[in-house]
Write a protein that holds these residues in place. Structure first.
Motif, PDB file in Angstrom:
ATOM      1  N   TYR A  13       1.012  -1.415   0.071  1.00  0.00           N
ATOM      2  CA  TYR A  13       0.152   0.242   0.007  1.00  0.00           C
ATOM      3  C   TYR A  13       1.187   1.307   0.160  1.00  0.00           C
ATOM      4  CZ  TYR A  13      -3.828  -3.003   1.365  1.00  0.00           C
ATOM      5  OH  TYR A  13      -5.101  -3.805   1.359  1.00  0.00           O
ATOM      6  N   GLY A  14       2.326   1.150  -0.201  1.00  0.00           N
ATOM      7  CA  GLY A  14       3.304   1.994   0.135  1.00  0.00           C
ATOM      8  C   GLY A  14       2.975   3.323  -1.130  1.00  0.00           C
ATOM      9  N   ASP A  15       3.121   2.596  -1.708  1.00  0.00           N
ATOM     10  CA  ASP A  15       3.021   2.891  -3.278  1.00  0.00           C
ATOM     11  C   ASP A  15       1.878   4.216  -4.049  1.00  0.00           C
ATOM     12  OD1 ASP A  15       4.530   3.313  -4.900  1.00  0.00           O
ATOM     13  OD2 ASP A  15       3.740   1.855  -6.820  1.00  0.00           O
ATOM     14  N   ILE A  16       0.650   4.026  -2.691  1.00  0.00           N
ATOM     15  CA  ILE A  16      -0.857   4.853  -3.185  1.00  0.00           C
ATOM     16  C   ILE A  16      -0.765   6.468  -3.007  1.00  0.00           C
ATOM     17  CG2 ILE A  16      -3.292   5.199  -2.217  1.00  0.00           C
ATOM     18  CD1 ILE A  16      -3.235   2.456  -1.580  1.00  0.00           C
ATOM     19  N   ALA A  17       0.805   6.174  -1.929  1.00  0.00           N
ATOM     20  CA  ALA A  17       0.719   7.750  -1.392  1.00  0.00           C
ATOM     21  C   ALA A  17       1.846   8.770  -2.770  1.00  0.00           C
ATOM     22  CB  ALA A  17       2.036   8.246  -0.156  1.00  0.00           C
ATOM     23  N   ARG A  18       2.383   7.730  -3.337  1.00  0.00           N
ATOM     24  CA  ARG A  18       3.579   8.177  -4.325  1.00  0.00           C
ATOM     25  C   ARG A  18       2.153   8.294  -5.529  1.00  0.00           C
ATOM     26  NH1 ARG A  18       5.548   6.618  -9.403  1.00  0.00           N
ATOM     27  NH2 ARG A  18       4.444   4.053  -8.663  1.00  0.00           N
ATOM     28  N   VAL A  19       1.812   7.826  -5.938  1.00  0.00           N
ATOM     29  CA  VAL A  19       1.071   7.870  -7.114  1.00  0.00           C
ATOM     30  C   VAL A  19      -0.454   9.477  -7.631  1.00  0.00           C
ATOM     31  CG1 VAL A  19       1.699   5.400  -8.583  1.00  0.00           C
ATOM     32  CG2 VAL A  19      -0.619   5.707  -6.569  1.00  0.00           C
ATOM     33  N   LEU A  20      -0.217   9.092  -5.859  1.00  0.00           N
ATOM     34  CA  LEU A  20      -1.926  10.261  -5.983  1.00  0.00           C
ATOM     35  C   LEU A  20      -0.660  11.663  -5.996  1.00  0.00           C
ATOM     36  CD1 LEU A  20      -4.222   8.433  -2.818  1.00  0.00           C
ATOM     37  CD2 LEU A  20      -4.421   9.357  -5.255  1.00  0.00           C
ATOM     38  N   GLU A  21       0.370  11.538  -5.358  1.00  0.00           N
ATOM     39  CA  GLU A  21       0.882  12.671  -5.475  1.00  0.00           C
ATOM     40  C   GLU A  21       0.888  12.826  -7.219  1.00  0.00           C
ATOM     41  OE1 GLU A  21       3.961  12.499  -2.375  1.00  0.00           O
ATOM     42  OE2 GLU A  21       3.184  13.092  -0.741  1.00  0.00           O
ATOM     43  N   THR A  22       1.605  12.520  -7.296  1.00  0.00           N
ATOM     44  CA  THR A  22       2.105  12.304  -9.006  1.00  0.00           C
ATOM     45  C   THR A  22       0.635  12.538 -10.086  1.00  0.00           C
ATOM     46  OG1 THR A  22       3.620  10.610  -8.528  1.00  0.00           O
ATOM     47  CG2 THR A  22       3.034  11.108 -10.915  1.00  0.00           C
ATOM     48  N   ALA A  23      -0.692  12.222  -9.148  1.00  0.00           N
ATOM     49  CA  ALA A  23      -1.199  12.852  -9.869  1.00  0.00           C
ATOM     50  C   ALA A  23      -2.075  13.228  -9.894  1.00  0.00           C
ATOM     51  CB  ALA A  23      -2.375  11.534  -9.750  1.00  0.00           C
ATOM     52  N   ARG A  24      -1.478  14.533  -8.032  1.00  0.00           N
ATOM     53  CA  ARG A  24      -2.086  16.031  -8.118  1.00  0.00           C
ATOM     54  C   ARG A  24      -3.233  15.836  -6.463  1.00  0.00           C
ATOM     55  NH1 ARG A  24      -2.884  20.304  -9.731  1.00  0.00           N
ATOM     56  NH2 ARG A  24      -3.628  19.280 -11.709  1.00  0.00           N
ATOM     57  N   LEU A  25      -3.167  14.365  -6.486  1.00  0.00           N
ATOM     58  CA  LEU A  25      -4.849  13.759  -6.134  1.00  0.00           C
ATOM     59  C   LEU A  25      -4.380  13.661  -4.173  1.00  0.00           C
ATOM     60  CD1 LEU A  25      -6.496  11.861  -8.642  1.00  0.00           C
ATOM     61  CD2 LEU A  25      -7.477  13.779  -7.518  1.00  0.00           C
ATOM     62  N   TYR A  26      -3.724  13.768  -3.878  1.00  0.00           N
ATOM     63  CA  TYR A  26      -2.706  13.454  -2.695  1.00  0.00           C
ATOM     64  C   TYR A  26      -3.796  14.076  -1.362  1.00  0.00           C
ATOM     65  CZ  TYR A  26      -0.552  11.665   1.536  1.00  0.00           C
ATOM     66  OH  TYR A  26      -0.306  11.545   2.934  1.00  0.00           O
ATOM     67  N   GLU A  27      -4.166  14.973  -1.251  1.00  0.00           N
ATOM     68  CA  GLU A  27      -5.197  16.132  -0.852  1.00  0.00           C
ATOM     69  C   GLU A  27      -6.646  15.656  -0.854  1.00  0.00           C
ATOM     70  OE1 GLU A  27      -4.036  17.971   1.651  1.00  0.00           O
ATOM     71  OE2 GLU A  27      -1.513  17.895   0.107  1.00  0.00           O
ATOM     72  N   ARG A  28      -6.877  14.411  -1.747  1.00  0.00           N
ATOM     73  CA  ARG A  28      -8.244  13.633  -1.723  1.00  0.00           C
ATOM     74  C   ARG A  28      -8.204  12.355  -1.609  1.00  0.00           C
ATOM     75  NH1 ARG A  28     -12.021  17.676  -4.472  1.00  0.00           N
ATOM     76  NH2 ARG A  28     -13.300  15.566  -3.484  1.00  0.00           N
ATOM     77  N   ARG A  29      -7.514  12.481  -1.140  1.00  0.00           N
ATOM     78  CA  ARG A  29      -7.236  10.671  -0.650  1.00  0.00           C
ATOM     79  C   ARG A  29      -8.763  10.273   0.155  1.00  0.00           C
ATOM     80  NH1 ARG A  29      -4.105  13.418   2.206  1.00  0.00           N
ATOM     81  NH2 ARG A  29      -3.394  12.307   4.860  1.00  0.00           N
ATOM     82  N   ARG A  30      -8.821  10.833   1.445  1.00  0.00           N
ATOM     83  CA  ARG A  30      -9.990  10.494   1.987  1.00  0.00           C
ATOM     84  C   ARG A  30     -11.331  10.643   1.827  1.00  0.00           C
ATOM     85  NH1 ARG A  30      -6.610   8.402   4.631  1.00  0.00           N
ATOM     86  NH2 ARG A  30      -5.338   9.619   6.563  1.00  0.00           N
ATOM     87  N   SER A  31     -11.743  11.485   0.191  1.00  0.00           N
ATOM     88  CA  SER A  31     -12.740  11.646  -0.425  1.00  0.00           C
ATOM     89  C   SER A  31     -13.280  10.500  -1.123  1.00  0.00           C
ATOM     90  CB  SER A  31     -12.148  12.782  -1.636  1.00  0.00           C
ATOM     91  OG  SER A  31     -11.886  14.257  -1.535  1.00  0.00           O
ATOM     92  N   ARG A  32     -14.449  10.614  -1.771  1.00  0.00           N
ATOM     93  CA  ARG A  32     -15.756   9.304  -1.674  1.00  0.00           C
ATOM     94  C   ARG A  32     -15.052   9.590  -4.070  1.00  0.00           C
ATOM     95  NH1 ARG A  32     -20.920   7.270   0.514  1.00  0.00           N
ATOM     96  NH2 ARG A  32     -19.982   7.331   2.897  1.00  0.00           N
ATOM     97  N   PHE A  33     -14.710   8.663  -4.517  1.00  0.00           N
ATOM     98  CA  PHE A  33     -14.584   8.509  -5.649  1.00  0.00           C
ATOM     99  C   PHE A  33     -16.012   9.501  -6.242  1.00  0.00           C
ATOM    100  CE2 PHE A  33     -15.260   6.923  -9.805  1.00  0.00           C
ATOM    101  CZ  PHE A  33     -14.048   7.174 -10.727  1.00  0.00           C
ATOM    102  N   SER A  34     -17.173   9.009  -5.947  1.00  0.00           N
ATOM    103  CA  SER A  34     -17.787   9.798  -6.474  1.00  0.00           C
ATOM    104  C   SER A  34     -18.290  11.442  -6.222  1.00  0.00           C
ATOM    105  CB  SER A  34     -19.093   9.097  -5.435  1.00  0.00           C
ATOM    106  OG  SER A  34     -19.406   9.412  -4.821  1.00  0.00           O
ATOM    107  N   THR A  35     -17.054  11.901  -5.162  1.00  0.00           N
ATOM    108  CA  THR A  35     -17.172  13.574  -4.892  1.00  0.00           C
ATOM    109  C   THR A  35     -16.474  13.996  -6.023  1.00  0.00           C
ATOM    110  OG1 THR A  35     -15.775  12.728  -3.600  1.00  0.00           O
ATOM    111  CG2 THR A  35     -17.597  13.385  -2.785  1.00  0.00           C
ATOM    112  N   LEU A  36     -15.915  13.459  -6.882  1.00  0.00           N
ATOM    113  CA  LEU A  36     -14.331  13.562  -8.019  1.00  0.00           C
ATOM    114  C   LEU A  36     -14.908  14.430  -8.681  1.00  0.00           C
ATOM    115  CD1 LEU A  36     -11.469  11.605  -7.788  1.00  0.00           C
ATOM    116  CD2 LEU A  36     -11.847  13.074  -6.083  1.00  0.00           C
ATOM    117  N   SER A  37     -14.038  15.634  -9.133  1.00  0.00           N
ATOM    118  CA  SER A  37     -14.646  15.959 -10.968  1.00  0.00           C
ATOM    119  C   SER A  37     -14.321  14.825 -12.024  1.00  0.00           C
ATOM    120  CB  SER A  37     -14.436  17.321 -11.630  1.00  0.00           C
ATOM    121  OG  SER A  37     -12.681  17.425 -11.285  1.00  0.00           O
ATOM    122  N   LEU A  38     -15.059  14.990 -12.923  1.00  0.00           N
ATOM    123  CA  LEU A  38     -14.381  13.958 -14.058  1.00  0.00           C
ATOM    124  C   LEU A  38     -12.193  13.744 -14.415  1.00  0.00           C
ATOM    125  CD1 LEU A  38     -15.777  12.340 -16.665  1.00  0.00           C
ATOM    126  CD2 LEU A  38     -15.685  14.482 -18.371  1.00  0.00           C
ATOM    127  N   GLY A  39     -11.768  15.432 -14.302  1.00  0.00           N
ATOM    128  CA  GLY A  39     -10.568  15.627 -14.994  1.00  0.00           C
ATOM    129  C   GLY A  39      -9.800  15.248 -13.063  1.00  0.00           C
TER     130      GLY A  39
END
Lengths: 273, 297
Positions: free
Chosen positions: B106-132
C-alpha cells in the motif's frame, strides 16, 4: 484466496446497503429472541418456550429462520449487479484478476455469509436452549444440531440462485424482483399446478425449503392437550412431506451444481464493459 | 528488442457491426505506440481485448511474448475509456483494491496520488471527484507498482487544457523513464507529441503503421505565381525539387521535396527567367494528412 477475501472485505464493509441488509438480518434474529417469548405469554395451550427447549430448538429455529436466507441472497444480488453497473468488474480484470477470480470472490463471499448465518443461528439456538430447557445433558442438547449443516446448505443454495439471477439480469431492481417472484410466486404456483404429481417436490426452491422442514406442531398441540404438562425433551417428528431427506439433499446439491455451471459460463463470456 | 504486445489477425464484431477486422500489430519494448483513429475505428475494442475485458471473435495476442494470462496484466497499468472505481470508497481504499490485485504494498499509493495531484483528496469518495480528477485517478491507478507497460485509452478525455497539458507531461515523463506506452487517441496532435510509432485505424481496419516521423511527416507546401504558371509548372516538374504541383485558383501549389526550401524554388525560377511575384508558405498540417488517410475512399 486471502487476497480475494480481503478485496471483498474492503468493498463490502464500506458499502451501506450491505451493512443495512446485514443489520436487518441481525435485527430479525434479535427480534425473534425477544418477540417469541413475549408472544408466548398470550397463547394459553401451546407454549413456544416448549419449542425453545433442546433438542427441538434446533429444528424449530432452522425452520422459522429459513426465509431469512432470502435476505442473504438479496445481498449477493445487490453487490453483484452493482459491480456490473459501476463497471468495477472491468477495472479488476484490467488490473490482473482473471474471470475465474471474479467467480471465486463471490463464491468465497457466499461461503463466508453462509457460515455467518449458520453461526448466528447456532448461537441463538444454543442460547434459547440453555435458557428454556429443564433437563440438560450433552446428548439431548446436541441431538438435532446436525440440522445446522442443512441450514448452511440452504443459505448457500439461496445465495447461489441469487448470484445466477444477478449475472443473468445485471439490473439490480429487476434481479431482486425476479428472485422474489421465483421464491414467493413462481415456485408456489408451480407447486399448486403440480399438486397431483410427484414432480412438485423437485422444484428448486421447494427442495431448499424442505432442507429445514417444519416440526410437527400438531403433535405438540396433541401432547399438550393430553398431558397438560410442559413438553419433555424428546424429539418431535418432522412433518413427513416431500422427498426422502437424502434425495432432497441430493437434489439441492444438483441444483447448486447447475447454478454454478451457468454462473461460470456467464462470468467467462459476459462483456465486462 | 523484446516484443511487448503482439496482435495477430484480431477480429471482433458486435452483432452486425465489425469493430475490428484482422488486425495485426507488434509493439516493442520502450516504444511509445499510438493507436490513432476517429471515433468508432476500433481503438477501445482493441485495448479492451488485450486487457481481458472482452473476448475477441478471431485471432490471438500475446503479452511479453507469452500467453496472455491474467497474471501478465499485473505488469501493465491500464486506463480503458473512463476510469471505473467503487463510488462509495475513498481514493485510498479504491487504490488498495488495485494494490491487492497486483500484489503490491500500500506504500505506493501516496506516491501515485501525489504524482496525479490527488493526495489531498485521498480521503474523498470517488463519487465526489470531478471528471478530470477521476481521469487523473485512473492514471494514478495505472502507475501503481511502477509497471513496465502503460495502456492508456484517451487519457485526456474530459480534462481542461491545463489538465491535458499535465497529463501529457506525465505520460511523456513515463516514456522518458523507459516504459512502453500504448496510447489510443483520436487527437492527432496528442499522438504526434507523445508517440514514436503509430498505427492508424479506420472502421476496424489497419490503414497504416510505422514511425510517426515517416507516417505523419510534415511536408512543406508553398503557393507560387508568376507571369506564366503553366511554363513554371513544366519546369518544376522536370526538376528534382518538388513532389507534386497542382494549379489552384491561378496559383501553383507546390509540395517540396525533403530539405528543399522556398528560396531554392525562387532561385530556380529566376535562373529559368521566370520571376515569381507571389510566394507563400502553406505548411500542410498533420491533421490534413490524417484526414486524408482516413477519408472515405
Amino acid at each position: 484466496m486471502r487476497k480475494l477475501l480481503h478485496i471483498e472485505q474492503i468493498k463490502l464493509l464500506n458499502y451501506n446497503p450491505f451493512r443495512i441488509t446485514l443489520g436487518i438480518y441481525f435485527v430479525a434474529f434479535a427480534l425473534g429472541l425477544l418477540i417469541y417469548p413475549a408472544v408466548d405469554k398470550e397463547i394459553p395451550v401451546i407454549s413456544l418456550s416448549d419449542l425453545f427447549r433442546f433438542p427441538n430448538v434446533w429444528l424449530f429455529l432452522t425452520w422459522v429462520t429459513e426465509p431469512y436466507n432470502a435476505l442473504l441472497a438479496m445481498i449477493i444480488i445487490m453487490i453483484t449487479t452493482k459491480e456490473f453497473n459501476d463497471h468495477t468488474f472491468k477495472t479488476q480484470v484490467a488490473f490482473g484478476l482473471s474471470r475465474t477470480d471474479l467467480l471465486l470472490q463471490k463464491l468465497i463471499l457466499i461461503v463466508v455469509l453462509a457460515l455467518f448465518a449458520t453461526l448466528l443461528l447456532g448461537v441463538t439456538s444454543l442460547t434459547l436452549g440453555l435458557i428454556y430447557s429443564y433437563k440438560l445433558t450433552f446428548k439431548i442438547a446436541m441431538e438435532n444440531a446436525w440440522v445446522l449443516g442443512y441450514y448452511m446448505i440452504s443459505s448457500f443454495a439461496y445465495m447461489s440462485a441469487g448470484l445466477l439471477i444477478a449475472l443473468l439480469i445485471r439490473h439490480t431492481a429487476l434481479s431482486l424482483l425476479t428472485f422474489l417472484a421465483m421464491r414467493v410466486f413462481v415456485d408456489p404456483v408451480l407447486f399448486l399446478l403440480l399438486r397431483n404429481h410427484e414432480a412438485k417436490w423437485y422444484l428448486p426452491f421447494r427442495t431448499i425449503t424442505r432442507l429445514t422442514p417444519p416440526p410437527d406442531l400438531i403433535e405438540i398441540f396433541q401432547r399438550k392437550m393430553n398431558s397438560g404438562e410442559p413438553l419433555d425433551e424428546t424429539t418431535l417428528n418432522i412433518l413427513p412431506k416431500g422427498l426422502p431427506a437424502w434425495l432432497n439433499l441430493t437434489m439441492v446439491i444438483i441444483y447448486i451444481a447447475i447454478y454454478f455451471f451457468f454462473i461460470h459460463k456467464l462470468i467467462q463470456r459476459r462483456r465486462l464493459t | 528488442m523484446k516484443d511487448i504486445l503482439t496482435i495477430r489477425g484480431l477480429s471482433k464484431s458486435y452483432h452486425k457491426i465489425r469493430a475490428i477486422q484482422n488486425l495485426n500489430l507488434t509493439i516493442s519494448e520502450g516504444q511509445a505506440y499510438g493507436i490513432l483513429g476517429p471515433n468508432g475505428s476500433g481503438k477501445t475494442t482493441t485495448l479492451s481485448i488485450v486487457t481481458g475485458i472482452i473476448h475477441q471473435d478471431e485471432g490471438s495476442f500475446s503479452w511479453f511474448e507469452k500467453k496472455p494470462e491474467a497474471s501478465r496484466r499485473k505488469h501493465i497499468g491500464s486506463l480503458i475509456e473512463t476510469p471505473h472505481f467503487y463510488p462509495y470508497l475513498n481514493l485510498e481504499k479504491n487504490l488498495r483494491i488495485i494494490c491487492d490485485i497486483k500484489g503490491i504494498a500500500y506504500g505506493d499509493i501516496a506516491r501515485v496520488l501525489e504524482t496525479a495531484r490527488l493526495y489531498e483528496r485521498r480521503r474523498s469518495r470517488f463519487s465526489t471527484l470531478s471528471l478530470g480528477m477521476k481521469q487523473r485517478l485512473g492514471i494514478a491507478a495505472a502507475l501503481l507498482g511502477d509497471p513496465r507497460v502503460l495502456v492508456l485509452d484517451e487519457p485526456t478525455n474530459g480534462l481542461d487544457p491545463e489538465g491535458i497539458a499535465e497529463v501529457r507531461e506525465l505520460v511523456i515523463e513515463q516514456v522518458a523513464m523507459g516504459k512502453t506506452l500504448i496510447l489510443a487517441s483520436h487527437i492527432l496532435n496528442e499522438v504526434e507529441k507523445i508517440c514514436s510509432n503509430v498505427a492508424i485505424l479506420k472502421k476496424g481496419e489497419l490503414l497504416a503503421s510505422g514511425p510517426v516521423k515517416e507516417l505523419l511527416a510534415e511536408e512543406e507546401i508553398i503557393e507560387i505565381s508568376c507571369d506564366d504558371n503553366a511554363a513554371l509548372k513544366t519546369l518544376l516538374e522536370k526538376s528534382t525539387l518538388t513532389k507534386a504541383i497542382e494549379l489552384e485558383n491561378g496559383l501553383l501549389v507546390v509540395t517540396l521535396n525533403d530539405r528543399v526550401t522556398p528560396a531554392e524554388i525562387n532561385a530556380f525560377a529566376f535562373s529559368n527567367k521566370r520571376v515569381i511575384h507571389h510566394i507563400l508558405s502553406r505548411k500542410r498540417s498533420l491533421e490534413s494528412q490524417f484526414l486524408e488517410l482516413v477519408k472515405e475512399e
